[in-house]
Motif scaffolding. Structure first.
Motif, PDB file in Angstrom:
ATOM      1  N   ALA A 120      42.095 -23.068  51.568  1.00  0.00           N
ATOM      2  CA  ALA A 120      40.843 -22.526  50.592  1.00  0.00           C
ATOM      3  C   ALA A 120      41.143 -22.871  49.830  1.00  0.00           C
ATOM      4  N   LEU A 164      37.893 -31.669  45.993  1.00  0.00           N
ATOM      5  CA  LEU A 164      35.639 -31.866  46.603  1.00  0.00           C
ATOM      6  C   LEU A 164      34.607 -33.347  46.316  1.00  0.00           C
ATOM      7  N   TYR A 183      38.579 -24.254  37.149  1.00  0.00           N
ATOM      8  CA  TYR A 183      39.335 -24.192  38.655  1.00  0.00           C
ATOM      9  C   TYR A 183      40.853 -23.336  38.681  1.00  0.00           C
ATOM     10  N   GLU A 224      41.376 -27.464  48.888  1.00  0.00           N
ATOM     11  CA  GLU A 224      40.311 -27.670  49.185  1.00  0.00           C
ATOM     12  C   GLU A 224      39.269 -27.525  49.098  1.00  0.00           C
ATOM     13  N   ASN A 225      39.214 -26.641  48.368  1.00  0.00           N
ATOM     14  CA  ASN A 225      38.425 -26.543  47.156  1.00  0.00           C
ATOM     15  C   ASN A 225      38.093 -26.298  45.497  1.00  0.00           C
ATOM     16  N   ASP A 226      38.863 -27.011  45.640  1.00  0.00           N
ATOM     17  CA  ASP A 226      39.731 -27.860  44.111  1.00  0.00           C
ATOM     18  C   ASP A 226      38.286 -29.304  43.578  1.00  0.00           C
ATOM     19  N   PRO A 227      37.422 -28.934  42.490  1.00  0.00           N
ATOM     20  CA  PRO A 227      36.678 -29.274  42.283  1.00  0.00           C
ATOM     21  C   PRO A 227      37.476 -31.114  42.732  1.00  0.00           C
TER      22      PRO A 227
END
Length: 98
Positions: free
Chosen positions: A71, A80, A35, A74-77
């Protein structure tokens, strides 16, 4: 203050995380790295890395809005998958080696 640069700090949710990772945690960390590499290729990542005692890491973003930075974090694996927590800060890169 308007900025297009942000730093997010990530911290493992449990002690000794780096010493005794489960397979699921290892997979999440690998996805986290992929990512971050994609953010670098997109021109949004300045740098990322952990401190050597693994107590936290930082991700510095550039050319993003605050909503986009939020965002991205918050979407960092790692976040998550609940292996890390994240805190976002407005930031300014004042000096950088070229």
């Amino acid at each position: 203050m308007l900025t297009n640069e942000f730093l997010y700090q990530i911290k493992p949710v449990r002690e000794n995380f780096m010493n005794d990772q489960t397979e699921a945690e290892q997979n999440a960390l690998e996805s986290h790295f992929v990512y971050l590499k994609s953010l670098l290729q997109d021109g949004k990542l300045v740098l990322a890395g952990p401190c050597l005692d693994a107590s936290f890491g930082i991700v510095i973003l550039q050319n993003v809005t605050e909503n986009e930075a939020q965002a991205i974090m918050e979407n960092d694996p790692a976040i998550l998958n609940n292996i890390m927590t994240g805190t976002l800060y407005p930031f300014r890169v004042s000096l950088i080696k070229n």
